[in-house]
Design a protein around this motif. Structure first.
Motif, short mmCIF file in Angstrom:
data_model
loop_
_atom_site.label_atom_id
_atom_site.label_comp_id
_atom_site.label_asym_id
_atom_site.label_seq_id
_atom_site.Cartn_x
_atom_site.Cartn_y
_atom_site.Cartn_z
N SER A 85 -40.17 -10.07 -28.35
CA SER A 85 -40.74 -9.05 -29.23
C SER A 85 -42.04 -9.53 -29.85
O SER A 85 -42.96 -8.73 -30.11
N VAL A 86 -42.15 -10.82 -30.08
CA VAL A 86 -43.36 -11.38 -30.65
C VAL A 86 -44.51 -11.27 -29.66
O VAL A 86 -45.66 -10.98 -30.03
N VAL A 88 -44.90 -8.97 -27.39
CA VAL A 88 -45.34 -7.57 -27.43
C VAL A 88 -46.22 -7.33 -28.65
O VAL A 88 -47.26 -6.66 -28.57
N SER A 89 -45.83 -7.90 -29.78
CA SER A 89 -46.61 -7.74 -31.01
C SER A 89 -48.02 -8.29 -30.84
O SER A 89 -49.00 -7.69 -31.30
N ILE A 98 -36.46 -5.59 -29.05
CA ILE A 98 -37.87 -5.89 -28.79
C ILE A 98 -38.77 -4.79 -29.36
O ILE A 98 -39.78 -5.05 -30.00
N ASN A 128 -38.45 -4.80 -33.39
CA ASN A 128 -39.02 -5.98 -34.03
C ASN A 128 -40.53 -6.04 -33.88
O ASN A 128 -41.25 -6.44 -34.80
N SER A 129 -41.03 -5.61 -32.73
CA SER A 129 -42.48 -5.57 -32.56
C SER A 129 -43.10 -4.45 -33.41
O SER A 129 -44.19 -4.60 -33.96
N SER A 130 -42.38 -3.34 -33.57
CA SER A 130 -42.90 -2.23 -34.38
C SER A 130 -43.03 -2.63 -35.85
O SER A 130 -44.04 -2.31 -36.50
N GLY A 189 -46.25 -12.19 -35.56
CA GLY A 189 -46.70 -12.15 -34.18
C GLY A 189 -46.76 -13.50 -33.50
O GLY A 189 -46.60 -13.58 -32.29
N TRP A 244 -43.12 -17.20 -32.47
CA TRP A 244 -42.31 -17.20 -31.26
C TRP A 244 -41.81 -18.60 -30.92
O TRP A 244 -40.80 -18.76 -30.27
#
Length: 445
Positions: A78-79, A81-82, A133, A136-138, A388, A391
């Motif tokens: 998810s990080v 993607v962020s 994912i 958490n990225s949102s 972000g 990770w």
């Protein structure tokens, strides 16, 4: 209207914006507390284990992954993607000034994904991983926009207070929802639902809460339009420009590096503590909920108390003190005996007292290091450090467990993040950094 009346009206409008700003912490912090910290880690791990082969491995995309590491790897994914999305959003916010639509889009994508966790059951570990994912990225991307409002709604001398109150609102919301979660989970039979369904309701309710209370900041915050209207597709180009600009402000960059390191440790503790408690220490879900509830209550007092300490001793010294407390507390966590909830509560109390304050003061301190007019741009880089770029900790945690099968070995590795972060932050002359950024230097910083 007289000058005095004009000033009074402007102050009233600013206070109203600040109260609206606090409510986004109130809205999204329930996700961080109920979903990421308490329920999803142990529940998704259990779902992954039910789908595992005889050797305890699942195979997403054909890759063998120990079921106990799947949650940590999803957090790391998810990080990533962020990292891809944050520069685009930060550039769009600064270039157009239309922050509220961006905040709304991020918030409601995340809230929808969180609500969708209600359908996580059986062996649907891939569904759980995908929704984690997205959610958490949102929340990470939404915080870029949210944090960029801080320099606009609070003068330099007031930012420690405003930032700390925002964190306090978030932890108060987390506490409120956890009380409801605890009642539902412990008395699920009385409500006619199974334990699994109770967990899924708790997960989904966080998404509904997030979406509902986001309406408050969307009504109260104001967009400040900018003259530039360049398209948002230049986000990565803008990030490269931001990095080049930061190279001309090496002290701001030095602070970000220190924050990247110690916050990686903080974020990993937040996301992996419940897994450590359930899998390594053998604690029940009810015990974990009560421990996290205590963290939330103490974090409110900690955020406000550390805000007062910052006014007396400066934000930098207060943050450094919190990093010492993090190091001692986390090192003690390695030696916690299994099946002993009392000591886990002691550890949780230590975390709660420093959690909110260390994050709130880091945010307000960084706001002084941002050149005027580049708030979202710089806070995009900050958020990549906050969430972000966090990770490495979850990845190290997951890899260590995959290699050793011991969560104790995984938890002790996190001490290094706080020690290294302390050393790097101690070397940053923050007064000179604020001056070099073109901002007034507060009397106490």
């Amino acid at each position: 209207m007289s000058t005095t009346d004009t000033v009074r009206t402007a102050t009233t409008d600013l206070r109203r914006e600040q109260r609206g700003w606090y409510f986004y912490d109130w809205a999204c912090s329930v996700y961080s507390t109920s979903v990421l910290t308490v329920f999803l880690g142990p529940y998704l791990t259990a779902v992954a284990k039910s789908a595992a082969d005889a050797d305890g491995f699942v195979h997403p995309l054909g890759i063998p992954v120990r079921a106990g590491s799947f949650f940590a790897y999803c957090v790391s994914a998810s990080v990533i993607v962020s990292i891809v999305v944050m520069p685009l959003v930060g550039a769009a916010a600064d270039r157009t000034g239309r922050k509220k639509p961006l905040l709304a889009a991020c918030a409601y994508v995340g809230a929808t994904a969180t609500t969708g966790l209600f359908f996580l059951s059986g062996d649907r570990y891939l569904l759980g991983g995908l929704l984690l994912i997205v959610a958490n990225s949102s929340v990470a991307v939404s915080m870029v926009v949210y944090n960029s409002y801080l320099p606009q709604i609070a003068p330099p001398e007031d930012r420690d207070r405003v930032s700390s109150r925002g964190w306090a609102f978030g932890y108060a919301a987390g506490s409120s929802m956890l009380i409801v979660n605890l009642v539902l989970f412990t008395a699920h039979d009385s409500f006619g639902v199974s334990e699994s369904v109770a967990v899924r309701i708790c997960l989904a309710s966080a998404g509904l809460w997030w979406g509902a209370f986001t309406l408050v900041p969307l009504r109260r915050l104001h967009d400040r339009r900018t003259a530039s209207a360049a398209p948002a597709v230049h986000g990565w180009r803008q990030l490269a420009s931001t990095v080049r600009d930061m190279r001309g402000k090496p002290l701001t960059l030095a602070f970000l590096l220190a924050y990247l390191i110690y916050n990686d440790g903080i974020q990993t503790v937040i996301s992996q503590a419940s897994v450590y408690g359930s899998e390594e220490l053998g604690l029940s879900q009810s015990t974990l909920i009560m421990a996290v509830l205590m963290v939330q209550v103490l974090a409110v007092a900690g955020a406000l108390g550390m805000g007062r300490l910052a006014r007396a001793y400066g934000a930098k010294r207060t943050i450094l003190g919190s990093l010492v407390a993090w190091t001692v507390t986390l090192a003690a966590g390695y030696f916690l005996p299994a099946g002993a909830p009392v000591w886990f509560f002691v550890l949780a109390a230590g975390i709660g007292l420093v959690l909110g304050g260390s994050q709130a003061l880091s945010r307000s301190l960084f706001s002084h290091l941002v050149p005027p007019g580049k708030e979202a741009e710089y806070f995009s880089a900050y958020e990549m450090s906050d969430r972000g770029m966090s990770w490495l900790g979850p990845l190290l945690f997951g890899v260590t467990y995959q290699l050793t099968g011991s969560y104790r070995d995984a938890i002790i590795s996190l001490v290094a993040f706080f020690v290294i972060g302390f050393v790097l932050l101690a070397r940053v002359p923050v007064r000179r950094a604020i001056h070099d950024a073109g901002n007034p230097v507060p009397e106490m910083i």
